[in-house]
Design a protein around this motif. Structure first.
Motif, PDB file in Angstrom:
ATOM      1  N   LEU A  74       0.913  -1.150   0.028  1.00  0.00           N
ATOM      2  CA  LEU A  74       0.027   0.152   0.028  1.00  0.00           C
ATOM      3  C   LEU A  74       0.846   1.265   0.146  1.00  0.00           C
ATOM      4  CD1 LEU A  74      -2.709  -1.031   2.536  1.00  0.00           C
ATOM      5  CD2 LEU A  74      -2.981  -0.718   0.110  1.00  0.00           C
ATOM      6  N   ASN A  75       0.438   2.061  -0.740  1.00  0.00           N
ATOM      7  CA  ASN A  75       1.128   3.521  -0.577  1.00  0.00           C
ATOM      8  C   ASN A  75       0.537   4.256   0.594  1.00  0.00           C
ATOM      9  OD1 ASN A  75       1.429   6.528  -1.194  1.00  0.00           O
ATOM     10  ND2 ASN A  75       1.989   5.777  -3.215  1.00  0.00           N
ATOM     11  N   LEU A  76       1.543   4.540   1.413  1.00  0.00           N
ATOM     12  CA  LEU A  76       1.127   5.120   2.717  1.00  0.00           C
ATOM     13  C   LEU A  76       0.471   6.707   2.622  1.00  0.00           C
ATOM     14  CD1 LEU A  76       3.742   3.692   5.337  1.00  0.00           C
ATOM     15  CD2 LEU A  76       1.419   3.043   5.145  1.00  0.00           C
ATOM     16  N   ARG A  77       1.012   7.341   1.644  1.00  0.00           N
ATOM     17  CA  ARG A  77       0.739   8.654   1.377  1.00  0.00           C
ATOM     18  C   ARG A  77      -0.979   8.517   0.980  1.00  0.00           C
ATOM     19  NH1 ARG A  77       3.987  12.694  -2.227  1.00  0.00           N
ATOM     20  NH2 ARG A  77       5.432  12.342  -0.647  1.00  0.00           N
ATOM     21  N   GLN A  78      -1.443   7.581   0.151  1.00  0.00           N
ATOM     22  CA  GLN A  78      -2.711   7.594  -0.476  1.00  0.00           C
ATOM     23  C   GLN A  78      -3.419   7.175   1.059  1.00  0.00           C
ATOM     24  OE1 GLN A  78      -2.165   4.894  -3.414  1.00  0.00           O
ATOM     25  NE2 GLN A  78      -1.410   6.433  -4.987  1.00  0.00           N
ATOM     26  N   LEU A  79      -2.983   6.360   1.600  1.00  0.00           N
ATOM     27  CA  LEU A  79      -3.757   5.631   2.711  1.00  0.00           C
ATOM     28  C   LEU A  79      -3.893   6.869   3.672  1.00  0.00           C
ATOM     29  CD1 LEU A  79      -4.831   3.297   3.909  1.00  0.00           C
ATOM     30  CD2 LEU A  79      -2.762   2.807   5.371  1.00  0.00           C
ATOM     31  N   HIS A  80      -2.905   7.825   3.732  1.00  0.00           N
ATOM     32  CA  HIS A  80      -2.937   8.800   4.923  1.00  0.00           C
ATOM     33  C   HIS A  80      -4.106   9.968   4.458  1.00  0.00           C
ATOM     34  CE1 HIS A  80      -1.607  12.874   6.632  1.00  0.00           C
ATOM     35  NE2 HIS A  80      -1.741  11.832   7.747  1.00  0.00           N
ATOM     36  N   TYR A  81      -4.186   9.830   3.047  1.00  0.00           N
ATOM     37  CA  TYR A  81      -5.222  10.824   2.378  1.00  0.00           C
ATOM     38  C   TYR A  81      -6.656  10.375   2.823  1.00  0.00           C
ATOM     39  CZ  TYR A  81      -1.575  13.310   0.125  1.00  0.00           C
ATOM     40  OH  TYR A  81      -0.497  14.139  -0.450  1.00  0.00           O
ATOM     41  N   PHE A  82      -6.840   9.077   2.803  1.00  0.00           N
ATOM     42  CA  PHE A  82      -7.980   8.524   2.960  1.00  0.00           C
ATOM     43  C   PHE A  82      -8.361   8.476   4.244  1.00  0.00           C
ATOM     44  CE2 PHE A  82      -8.985   4.226   5.119  1.00  0.00           C
ATOM     45  CZ  PHE A  82     -10.349   4.275   4.860  1.00  0.00           C
ATOM     46  N   TRP A  83      -7.361   8.126   5.257  1.00  0.00           N
ATOM     47  CA  TRP A  83      -7.773   8.235   6.657  1.00  0.00           C
ATOM     48  C   TRP A  83      -8.168   9.597   7.092  1.00  0.00           C
ATOM     49  CZ3 TRP A  83      -3.926  10.554  10.313  1.00  0.00           C
ATOM     50  CH2 TRP A  83      -4.283  10.483  11.717  1.00  0.00           C
ATOM     51  N   MET A  84      -7.598  10.687   6.621  1.00  0.00           N
ATOM     52  CA  MET A  84      -8.071  12.149   6.863  1.00  0.00           C
ATOM     53  C   MET A  84      -9.416  12.561   6.313  1.00  0.00           C
ATOM     54  SD  MET A  84      -5.625  13.543   8.541  1.00  0.00           S
ATOM     55  CE  MET A  84      -6.390  15.431   8.391  1.00  0.00           C
ATOM     56  N   VAL A  85      -9.704  11.819   5.098  1.00  0.00           N
ATOM     57  CA  VAL A  85     -10.964  12.086   4.595  1.00  0.00           C
ATOM     58  C   VAL A  85     -12.207  11.281   5.338  1.00  0.00           C
ATOM     59  CG1 VAL A  85     -12.660  11.997   2.705  1.00  0.00           C
ATOM     60  CG2 VAL A  85     -10.246  12.717   2.230  1.00  0.00           C
ATOM     61  N   SER A 138      -8.505  18.438   2.958  1.00  0.00           N
ATOM     62  CA  SER A 138      -7.657  19.496   2.226  1.00  0.00           C
ATOM     63  C   SER A 138      -7.011  20.600   2.585  1.00  0.00           C
ATOM     64  CB  SER A 138      -8.347  19.766   0.731  1.00  0.00           C
ATOM     65  OG  SER A 138      -9.254  20.628   0.680  1.00  0.00           O
ATOM     66  N   GLU A 139      -8.055  21.041   3.660  1.00  0.00           N
ATOM     67  CA  GLU A 139      -7.750  22.150   4.344  1.00  0.00           C
ATOM     68  C   GLU A 139      -6.937  21.974   5.360  1.00  0.00           C
ATOM     69  OE1 GLU A 139     -11.514  23.527   5.962  1.00  0.00           O
ATOM     70  OE2 GLU A 139     -11.949  24.609   4.129  1.00  0.00           O
ATOM     71  N   GLN A 140      -6.788  20.834   5.950  1.00  0.00           N
ATOM     72  CA  GLN A 140      -5.689  20.319   6.998  1.00  0.00           C
ATOM     73  C   GLN A 140      -4.561  20.110   6.442  1.00  0.00           C
ATOM     74  OE1 GLN A 140      -7.430  17.524  10.246  1.00  0.00           O
ATOM     75  NE2 GLN A 140      -9.564  18.635  10.136  1.00  0.00           N
ATOM     76  N   LEU A 141      -4.555  19.372   5.384  1.00  0.00           N
ATOM     77  CA  LEU A 141      -3.456  18.955   4.683  1.00  0.00           C
ATOM     78  C   LEU A 141      -2.718  19.988   3.798  1.00  0.00           C
ATOM     79  CD1 LEU A 141      -4.637  15.345   3.754  1.00  0.00           C
ATOM     80  CD2 LEU A 141      -2.794  15.672   5.365  1.00  0.00           C
ATOM     81  N   ASN A 142      -3.458  21.226   3.397  1.00  0.00           N
ATOM     82  CA  ASN A 142      -2.978  22.158   2.748  1.00  0.00           C
ATOM     83  C   ASN A 142      -2.476  21.771   1.529  1.00  0.00           C
ATOM     84  OD1 ASN A 142      -2.052  24.881   2.368  1.00  0.00           O
ATOM     85  ND2 ASN A 142      -0.078  24.575   2.774  1.00  0.00           N
ATOM     86  N   LEU A 143      -3.754  20.901   0.698  1.00  0.00           N
ATOM     87  CA  LEU A 143      -3.583  20.504  -0.600  1.00  0.00           C
ATOM     88  C   LEU A 143      -5.012  20.731  -1.329  1.00  0.00           C
ATOM     89  CD1 LEU A 143      -1.954  16.888   0.136  1.00  0.00           C
ATOM     90  CD2 LEU A 143      -0.882  18.599  -0.854  1.00  0.00           C
ATOM     91  N   THR A 144      -4.865  20.577  -2.730  1.00  0.00           N
ATOM     92  CA  THR A 144      -6.203  20.893  -3.300  1.00  0.00           C
ATOM     93  C   THR A 144      -7.088  19.461  -3.113  1.00  0.00           C
ATOM     94  OG1 THR A 144      -5.493  19.930  -5.258  1.00  0.00           O
ATOM     95  CG2 THR A 144      -4.881  22.376  -4.809  1.00  0.00           C
ATOM     96  N   PRO A 145      -8.417  19.836  -3.295  1.00  0.00           N
ATOM     97  CA  PRO A 145      -9.411  18.630  -3.169  1.00  0.00           C
ATOM     98  C   PRO A 145      -8.919  17.540  -4.228  1.00  0.00           C
ATOM     99  CG  PRO A 145     -10.682  20.634  -2.646  1.00  0.00           C
ATOM    100  CD  PRO A 145      -9.104  21.212  -3.234  1.00  0.00           C
ATOM    101  N   GLN A 146      -8.746  18.194  -5.331  1.00  0.00           N
ATOM    102  CA  GLN A 146      -8.634  17.249  -6.749  1.00  0.00           C
ATOM    103  C   GLN A 146      -7.309  16.467  -6.490  1.00  0.00           C
ATOM    104  OE1 GLN A 146      -8.866  20.645  -6.740  1.00  0.00           O
ATOM    105  NE2 GLN A 146     -10.777  20.958  -7.735  1.00  0.00           N
ATOM    106  N   THR A 147      -6.139  16.927  -5.761  1.00  0.00           N
ATOM    107  CA  THR A 147      -5.140  15.998  -5.377  1.00  0.00           C
ATOM    108  C   THR A 147      -5.427  14.890  -4.469  1.00  0.00           C
ATOM    109  OG1 THR A 147      -3.478  17.876  -5.681  1.00  0.00           O
ATOM    110  CG2 THR A 147      -2.923  15.881  -4.480  1.00  0.00           C
ATOM    111  N   ILE A 148      -6.376  15.206  -3.450  1.00  0.00           N
ATOM    112  CA  ILE A 148      -6.790  13.984  -2.669  1.00  0.00           C
ATOM    113  C   ILE A 148      -7.648  13.401  -3.157  1.00  0.00           C
ATOM    114  CG2 ILE A 148      -7.911  13.946  -0.434  1.00  0.00           C
ATOM    115  CD1 ILE A 148      -7.006  16.245   0.717  1.00  0.00           C
ATOM    116  N   SER A 149      -8.512  13.707  -3.972  1.00  0.00           N
ATOM    117  CA  SER A 149      -9.526  12.910  -4.415  1.00  0.00           C
ATOM    118  C   SER A 149      -8.808  11.904  -5.759  1.00  0.00           C
ATOM    119  CB  SER A 149     -10.532  13.632  -5.295  1.00  0.00           C
ATOM    120  OG  SER A 149     -11.368  12.794  -6.209  1.00  0.00           O
ATOM    121  N   GLY A 150      -7.909  12.233  -6.245  1.00  0.00           N
ATOM    122  CA  GLY A 150      -7.157  11.531  -7.085  1.00  0.00           C
ATOM    123  C   GLY A 150      -6.363  10.589  -6.635  1.00  0.00           C
TER     124      GLY A 150
END
Length: 297
Positions: A2-13, A23-35
Protein backbone atom coordinates in the motif's frame (compact mmCIF):
# COMPACT_ATOMS: atom_id res chain seq x y z
CA UNK A 1 2.39 -2.79 -0.95
CA UNK A 2 0.00 0.00 0.00
CA UNK A 3 1.04 3.57 -0.68
CA UNK A 4 1.10 5.15 2.79
CA UNK A 5 0.58 8.66 1.44
CA UNK A 6 -2.61 7.57 -0.31
CA UNK A 7 -3.69 5.71 2.83
CA UNK A 8 -3.06 8.86 4.86
CA UNK A 9 -5.32 10.87 2.55
CA UNK A 10 -8.04 8.21 2.91
CA UNK A 11 -7.68 8.33 6.70
CA UNK A 12 -7.96 12.13 6.80
CA UNK A 13 -11.07 12.14 4.62
CA UNK A 14 -12.63 9.31 6.64
CA UNK A 15 -11.83 11.10 9.90
CA UNK A 16 -13.04 14.56 8.84
CA UNK A 17 -15.92 13.28 6.70
CA UNK A 18 -15.10 15.61 3.81
CA UNK A 19 -12.47 15.96 1.08
CA UNK A 20 -12.68 19.77 1.47
CA UNK A 21 -11.99 19.67 5.21
CA UNK A 22 -9.19 17.14 4.71
CA UNK A 23 -7.63 19.33 2.00
CA UNK A 24 -7.68 22.33 4.36
CA UNK A 25 -5.89 20.37 7.09
CA UNK A 26 -3.36 18.88 4.65
CA UNK A 27 -2.89 22.14 2.71
CA UNK A 28 -3.60 20.34 -0.57
CA UNK A 29 -6.20 20.80 -3.29
CA UNK A 30 -9.34 18.63 -3.14
CA UNK A 31 -8.49 17.36 -6.63
CA UNK A 32 -5.13 16.03 -5.43
CA UNK A 33 -6.69 14.16 -2.52
CA UNK A 34 -9.55 12.80 -4.62
CA UNK A 35 -7.13 11.60 -7.29
CA UNK A 36 -4.83 9.88 -4.81
CA UNK A 37 -7.73 8.10 -3.11
CA UNK A 38 -8.89 6.97 -6.54
CA UNK A 39 -5.45 5.45 -7.16
CA UNK A 40 -5.63 3.69 -3.79
CA UNK A 41 -9.04 2.23 -4.69
CA UNK A 42 -7.62 1.00 -8.01
CA UNK A 43 -4.72 -0.66 -6.19
CA UNK A 44 -6.90 -2.55 -3.72
CA UNK A 45 -9.68 -3.22 -6.21
CA UNK A 46 -12.57 -1.89 -4.16
CA UNK A 47 -14.29 1.44 -3.44
CA UNK A 48 -13.70 3.06 -0.06
CA UNK A 49 -16.23 5.89 -0.42
CA UNK A 50 -19.56 6.37 -2.15
CA UNK A 51 -21.35 9.61 -2.98
CA UNK A 52 -24.74 10.29 -1.43
CA UNK A 53 -25.87 13.58 -2.88
CA UNK A 54 -23.10 16.06 -2.12
CA UNK A 55 -21.77 14.01 0.75
CA UNK A 56 -19.23 11.19 0.89
CA UNK A 57 -19.82 8.16 3.04
CA UNK A 58 -17.64 5.15 3.73
CA UNK A 59 -18.43 1.87 2.03
CA UNK A 60 -18.34 -1.34 4.06
CA UNK A 61 -14.72 -1.81 2.99
CA UNK A 62 -13.93 1.77 4.00
CA UNK A 63 -15.50 1.31 7.46
CA UNK A 64 -13.43 -1.82 7.98
CA UNK A 65 -10.22 -0.15 6.79
CA UNK A 66 -10.52 3.09 8.77
CA UNK A 67 -9.64 1.66 12.25
CA UNK A 68 -6.53 0.01 10.76
CA UNK A 69 -5.45 3.29 9.20
CA UNK A 70 -6.14 5.02 12.53
CA UNK A 71 -3.82 2.61 14.32
CA UNK A 72 -1.09 2.90 11.67
CA UNK A 73 -0.92 6.68 11.90
CA UNK A 74 -1.29 6.73 15.68
CA UNK A 75 1.73 4.43 15.93
CA UNK A 76 3.50 6.55 13.33
CA UNK A 77 3.01 9.61 15.52
CA UNK A 78 4.32 7.78 18.58
CA UNK A 79 7.37 6.60 16.62
CA UNK A 80 8.04 10.15 15.43
CA UNK A 81 7.85 11.39 19.05
CA UNK A 82 10.30 8.68 20.06
CA UNK A 83 12.78 9.70 17.37
CA UNK A 84 12.49 13.36 18.31
CA UNK A 85 13.00 12.74 22.02
CA UNK A 86 16.30 13.95 23.42
CA UNK A 87 18.70 11.30 24.77
CA UNK A 88 17.55 10.26 28.23
CA UNK A 89 14.05 11.73 27.66
CA UNK A 90 12.44 8.85 25.73
CA UNK A 91 9.06 7.85 27.15
CA UNK A 92 7.92 4.33 27.96
CA UNK A 93 4.49 3.80 26.37
CA UNK A 94 1.88 1.97 28.44
CA UNK A 95 -1.38 1.18 26.62
CA UNK A 96 -4.07 0.26 29.13
CA UNK A 97 -7.54 -1.07 28.44
CA UNK A 98 -10.09 -0.55 31.23
CA UNK A 99 -13.28 -2.59 31.46
CA UNK A 100 -16.16 -0.11 31.75
CA UNK A 101 -17.43 -1.72 34.96
CA UNK A 102 -14.28 -0.82 36.93
CA UNK A 103 -14.76 2.35 39.04
CA UNK A 104 -12.72 5.29 37.77
CA UNK A 105 -11.33 6.00 41.24
CA UNK A 106 -9.93 2.47 41.40
CA UNK A 107 -8.41 2.87 37.93
CA UNK A 108 -6.71 6.12 38.92
CA UNK A 109 -5.28 4.67 42.11
CA UNK A 110 -4.04 1.61 40.22
CA UNK A 111 -2.31 3.73 37.56
CA UNK A 112 -0.94 6.42 39.90
CA UNK A 113 2.29 4.52 40.79
CA UNK A 114 3.41 4.71 37.16
CA UNK A 115 3.68 8.48 37.54
CA UNK A 116 6.31 8.06 40.27
CA UNK A 117 8.69 5.92 38.19
CA UNK A 118 12.14 7.25 37.40
CA UNK A 119 11.45 6.46 33.74
CA UNK A 120 9.10 8.79 31.89
CA UNK A 121 5.86 6.86 31.22
CA UNK A 122 3.21 7.91 28.75
CA UNK A 123 -0.16 6.27 29.42
CA UNK A 124 -2.95 5.83 26.90
CA UNK A 125 -6.26 4.53 28.29
CA UNK A 126 -9.11 2.94 26.39
CA UNK A 127 -12.41 2.06 28.07
CA UNK A 128 -14.65 -0.60 26.54
CA UNK A 129 -16.32 -3.95 27.07
CA UNK A 130 -13.93 -6.63 28.33
CA UNK A 131 -14.25 -8.88 25.27
CA UNK A 132 -13.28 -6.09 22.85
CA UNK A 133 -10.37 -5.03 25.05
CA UNK A 134 -9.06 -8.60 25.18
CA UNK A 135 -9.25 -8.78 21.38
CA UNK A 136 -7.04 -5.68 21.21
CA UNK A 137 -4.70 -7.21 23.78
CA UNK A 138 -4.37 -10.35 21.68
CA UNK A 139 -3.13 -8.38 18.65
CA UNK A 140 -0.88 -6.20 20.86
CA UNK A 141 -2.84 -2.98 20.53
CA UNK A 142 -2.85 -2.96 24.35
CA UNK A 143 -0.23 -3.89 26.92
CA UNK A 144 -2.64 -4.49 29.78
CA UNK A 145 -6.35 -4.82 30.55
CA UNK A 146 -7.77 -3.94 33.98
CA UNK A 147 -10.94 -5.85 34.81
CA UNK A 148 -13.20 -6.97 37.65
CA UNK A 149 -12.87 -10.59 36.51
CA UNK A 150 -10.05 -12.86 35.35
CA UNK A 151 -9.53 -13.99 31.77
CA UNK A 152 -12.76 -15.72 30.63
CA UNK A 153 -12.02 -19.42 30.06
CA UNK A 154 -14.22 -19.63 26.95
CA UNK A 155 -12.22 -17.10 24.90
CA UNK A 156 -9.64 -18.42 22.48
CA UNK A 157 -7.16 -15.70 23.43
CA UNK A 158 -3.81 -16.14 25.09
CA UNK A 159 -3.63 -14.10 28.26
CA UNK A 160 -2.70 -14.30 31.92
CA UNK A 161 -4.66 -12.88 34.85
CA UNK A 162 -2.70 -11.23 37.67
CA UNK A 163 -4.90 -10.63 40.71
CA UNK A 164 -4.36 -7.15 42.08
CA UNK A 165 -6.52 -7.53 45.17
CA UNK A 166 -10.05 -7.60 46.52
CA UNK A 167 -12.20 -5.81 49.05
CA UNK A 168 -15.74 -5.71 50.39
CA UNK A 169 -18.45 -3.35 49.18
CA UNK A 170 -20.06 -0.35 50.82
CA UNK A 171 -23.53 1.19 50.40
CA UNK A 172 -23.97 4.95 49.96
CA UNK A 173 -26.92 7.33 49.86
CA UNK A 174 -27.87 10.97 50.15
CA UNK A 175 -28.68 12.16 53.65
CA UNK A 176 -32.43 11.92 53.03
CA UNK A 177 -32.22 8.30 51.84
CA UNK A 178 -29.73 7.43 54.58
CA UNK A 179 -32.12 8.68 57.27
CA UNK A 180 -34.93 6.65 55.76
CA UNK A 181 -33.15 3.36 55.07
CA UNK A 182 -29.76 3.39 56.78
CA UNK A 183 -30.55 2.96 60.47
CA UNK A 184 -30.87 -0.83 60.44
CA UNK A 185 -28.30 -2.18 57.98
CA UNK A 186 -28.70 -4.45 56.09
CA UNK A 187 -32.40 -5.05 56.89
CA UNK A 188 -33.14 -1.43 56.03
CA UNK A 189 -32.30 -2.18 52.40
CA UNK A 190 -35.50 -4.23 52.08
CA UNK A 191 -37.78 -2.38 49.58
CA UNK A 192 -35.24 0.50 49.43
CA UNK A 193 -34.54 2.03 45.99
CA UNK A 194 -31.28 0.56 44.78
CA UNK A 195 -28.89 1.32 41.92
CA UNK A 196 -26.81 -1.71 40.97
CA UNK A 197 -24.08 -2.76 38.52
CA UNK A 198 -25.13 -4.51 35.32
CA UNK A 199 -26.25 -8.14 35.36
CA UNK A 200 -23.05 -9.37 33.68
CA UNK A 201 -20.69 -8.05 36.35
CA UNK A 202 -19.17 -10.37 38.94
CA UNK A 203 -20.18 -8.18 41.88
CA UNK A 204 -23.85 -8.13 40.78
CA UNK A 205 -24.02 -11.91 40.90
CA UNK A 206 -22.48 -11.95 44.38
CA UNK A 207 -24.79 -9.16 45.49
CA UNK A 208 -27.87 -11.12 44.37
CA UNK A 209 -26.75 -14.17 46.36
CA UNK A 210 -26.13 -12.07 49.46
CA UNK A 211 -29.58 -10.46 49.25
CA UNK A 212 -31.13 -13.92 49.02
CA UNK A 213 -29.16 -15.14 52.05
CA UNK A 214 -30.19 -12.06 54.07
CA UNK A 215 -33.81 -12.40 52.89
CA UNK A 216 -33.65 -8.85 51.57
CA UNK A 217 -35.51 -7.71 48.47
CA UNK A 218 -34.58 -4.15 47.52
CA UNK A 219 -36.42 -2.25 44.81
CA UNK A 220 -33.95 -2.09 41.93
CA UNK A 221 -34.60 1.09 39.97
CA UNK A 222 -31.47 1.19 37.80
CA UNK A 223 -28.75 -1.07 36.38
CA UNK A 224 -25.49 0.43 35.11
CA UNK A 225 -22.45 -0.92 33.32
CA UNK A 226 -20.75 2.44 33.91
CA UNK A 227 -20.00 2.85 37.62
CA UNK A 228 -19.53 6.62 37.27
CA UNK A 229 -23.04 7.00 35.86
CA UNK A 230 -24.43 4.91 38.72
CA UNK A 231 -22.76 7.23 41.24
CA UNK A 232 -24.14 10.29 39.44
CA UNK A 233 -27.69 8.92 39.79
CA UNK A 234 -26.99 8.13 43.45
CA UNK A 235 -25.62 11.61 44.08
CA UNK A 236 -28.89 13.04 42.78
CA UNK A 237 -30.87 11.04 45.37
CA UNK A 238 -32.39 8.53 42.98
CA UNK A 239 -31.29 5.52 44.99
CA UNK A 240 -28.74 3.80 47.18
CA UNK A 241 -25.62 2.66 45.32
CA UNK A 242 -22.52 0.56 45.99
CA UNK A 243 -18.77 1.01 45.55
CA UNK A 244 -15.63 -0.86 46.68
CA UNK A 245 -14.93 -0.26 50.36
CA UNK A 246 -11.32 0.79 49.70
CA UNK A 247 -12.60 4.05 48.17
CA UNK A 248 -15.47 4.62 50.63
CA UNK A 249 -14.03 7.84 52.09
CA UNK A 250 -13.31 9.19 48.61
CA UNK A 251 -16.85 8.41 47.39
CA UNK A 252 -18.41 10.23 50.37
CA UNK A 253 -16.19 13.25 49.84
CA UNK A 254 -16.53 13.43 46.06
CA UNK A 255 -20.27 12.82 45.77
CA UNK A 256 -21.49 14.34 49.03
CA UNK A 257 -23.17 11.13 50.20
CA UNK A 258 -23.18 9.11 53.41
CA UNK A 259 -21.96 5.60 54.12
CA UNK A 260 -24.87 3.53 55.40
CA UNK A 261 -23.27 0.10 55.62
CA UNK A 262 -20.51 -2.25 54.52
CA UNK A 263 -20.11 -5.98 54.04
CA UNK A 264 -17.18 -8.26 53.31
CA UNK A 265 -19.56 -11.06 52.37
CA UNK A 266 -19.77 -9.47 48.92
CA UNK A 267 -16.39 -8.61 47.50
CA UNK A 268 -15.01 -7.02 44.39
CA UNK A 269 -11.79 -8.33 42.89
CA UNK A 270 -9.61 -6.61 40.31
CA UNK A 271 -7.22 -8.12 37.81
CA UNK A 272 -4.48 -7.05 35.44
CA UNK A 273 -4.60 -9.20 32.29
CA UNK A 274 -1.51 -9.36 30.09
CA UNK A 275 -0.22 -11.55 27.27
CA UNK A 276 2.79 -12.48 29.40
CA UNK A 277 2.81 -14.77 32.40
CA UNK A 278 5.78 -12.91 33.87
CA UNK A 279 5.59 -9.21 33.10
CA UNK A 280 8.66 -7.02 32.77
CA UNK A 281 7.09 -3.74 31.60
CA UNK A 282 8.02 -1.16 34.30
CA UNK A 283 4.56 0.40 34.19
CA UNK A 284 2.74 -2.92 34.68
CA UNK A 285 5.11 -3.88 37.50
CA UNK A 286 4.39 -0.54 39.21
CA UNK A 287 0.64 -1.16 38.92
CA UNK A 288 0.71 -4.71 40.31
CA UNK A 289 3.17 -3.95 43.12
CA UNK A 290 1.43 -0.71 44.11
CA UNK A 291 -1.99 -2.41 44.22
CA UNK A 292 -0.80 -5.18 46.49
CA UNK A 293 1.30 -2.93 48.69
CA UNK A 294 -0.83 0.21 49.08
CA UNK A 295 -4.39 -0.24 47.81
CA UNK A 296 -5.52 -3.75 48.71
CA UNK A 297 -3.60 -4.26 51.95
Amino acid sequence: MLNLRQLHYFWMVGKTGSIVRASEQLNLTPQTISGQIGLLEETIGTALFRKTGRQLELTDAGRQALPYAEQIFQLSGELESLFRAQPGQAQVLLRVGVADVVPKSIVYRLLAPTMALSEAVRITCKEDKLERLLADLAIQRLDLVISDSPMPPNLDIKGYSHKLGECGISFFATRELAERHGSNFPAGLHTAPLLVPGADTMVRQRLNRWFAEQKIQPRIIGEFDDSALMKAFGQSGNGIFIAPSVIAAEVCRQFGVELIGQTDAVNEAFYAISVERKVDHPGILAITEGARRDLFT
